[in-house]
Motif scaffolding. Structure first.
Motif, PDB file in Angstrom:
ATOM      1  N   SER A  90      -6.531  60.290 -58.607  1.00  0.00           N
ATOM      2  CA  SER A  90      -7.079  59.089 -59.775  1.00  0.00           C
ATOM      3  C   SER A  90      -8.188  59.795 -60.523  1.00  0.00           C
TER       4      SER A  90
ATOM      5  N   ASP B  70     -10.620  60.627 -63.820  1.00  0.00           N
ATOM      6  CA  ASP B  70     -11.068  59.708 -64.707  1.00  0.00           C
ATOM      7  C   ASP B  70     -11.894  60.834 -65.832  1.00  0.00           C
TER       8      ASP B  70
ATOM      9  N   TRP C  93      -1.752  59.096 -58.745  1.00  0.00           N
ATOM     10  CA  TRP C  93      -2.116  60.331 -59.303  1.00  0.00           C
ATOM     11  C   TRP C  93      -2.642  61.378 -58.614  1.00  0.00           C
TER      12      TRP C  93
ATOM     13  N   GLY D  86      -7.298  57.457 -64.173  1.00  0.00           N
ATOM     14  CA  GLY D  86      -7.802  56.341 -63.286  1.00  0.00           C
ATOM     15  C   GLY D  86      -6.545  56.032 -62.555  1.00  0.00           C
ATOM     16  N   ASN D  87      -5.337  56.474 -62.481  1.00  0.00           N
ATOM     17  CA  ASN D  87      -4.089  56.166 -61.971  1.00  0.00           C
ATOM     18  C   ASN D  87      -4.364  56.233 -60.337  1.00  0.00           C
ATOM     19  N   GLN D  88      -4.619  55.457 -59.337  1.00  0.00           N
ATOM     20  CA  GLN D  88      -4.620  55.823 -58.045  1.00  0.00           C
ATOM     21  C   GLN D  88      -3.539  56.357 -57.394  1.00  0.00           C
TER      22      GLN D  88
END
Length: 222
Positions: A114, A116, A151, A147-149
């Protein structure tokens, strides 16, 4: 243990790009394991750190179990991680350092989850070398799953002729989550003899030389 499956097809599809003006090459792998060719595990936060390295963190960074799941607003385990991983919160800092010249890194990788825009990685090497990667530059892409959890990628860096002694992980927001730091060193297992060992070697060479010379003199007299 992590539950990510090994996909050789994914490895073959690894994205390779160069980070402009940073004198390093970034390779992005679709899964955590296996490690890039030539690299060995340094710190996985579950076992003792590899000899010759140290890992330190300030009060805004900590190790957390992936089995705890999401900690909303604070920490998300990298995808598939149920073992321990590192979280660097806002104003946090975690540092991997080679504590002996034998452990200078020629390449380095870690499993990133995730990512950032406020995450930063810094590399410090011999002769004043320094490289700073922030946001999408960390994983070597112009865009990313910010921020994609869901990923997760292993990101590997090849430093070419440079020798890296320190890697810093920083974040200005919550959070920077990663796991399984790995790398290759310039002296793959090569050891430098201690001074006492050098002395014994020199003494041994001298003794052998004396015996050979004495044998030659004795042969000439005979």
């Amino acid at each position: 243990m992590r539950t990510l499956s090994v996909s050789f097809a994914a490895l073959a599809a690894a994205l390779v790009v160069s980070a402009p003006a940073q004198a390093l090459t970034i390779t992005q792998y679709m899964s955590d394991q296996p490690l890039p060719l030539g690299q060995t595990m340094i710190e996985d936060f579950d076992n003792p750190i590899a000899a010759g390295f140290s890992f330190t963190q300030n009060q805004n960074a900590f190790v957390r179990s992936g089995a705890l799941g999401l900690w909303s607003g604070v920490s998300a385990p990298p995808p598939g991680t149920t073992s321990n991983y590192e979280t660097v919160r806002a104003n946090g800092r975690a540092t991997l350092a080679a504590i002996t010249p034998l452990k200078r890194l020629t390449s380095f990788s870690f499993y990133l989850g995730s990512p950032d825009s406020y995450n930063t990685v810094k590399f410090y090497g011999d002769n004043g070398y320094q490289a700073t990667l922030a946001g999408a530059a960390i994983w070597g892409a112009n865009t990313g799953a910010n921020g994609n959890q869901g990923w997760g990628r292993r990101v590997s860096y090849d430093f070419g002729a440079e020798r890296i002694h320190t890697v810093e992980f920083l974040s200005s927001g919550n959070s920077f989550e990663f796991d399984s730091l790995a790398g290759a060193t310039a002296n793959m297992g090569t050891a430098v003899p201690e001074p006492s060992t050098w002395a014994m070697m020199i003494l041994g060479f001298g003794t052998v030389g004396y015996l050979i010379r004495r044998r030659r003199v004795s042969a000439a007299i005979a």
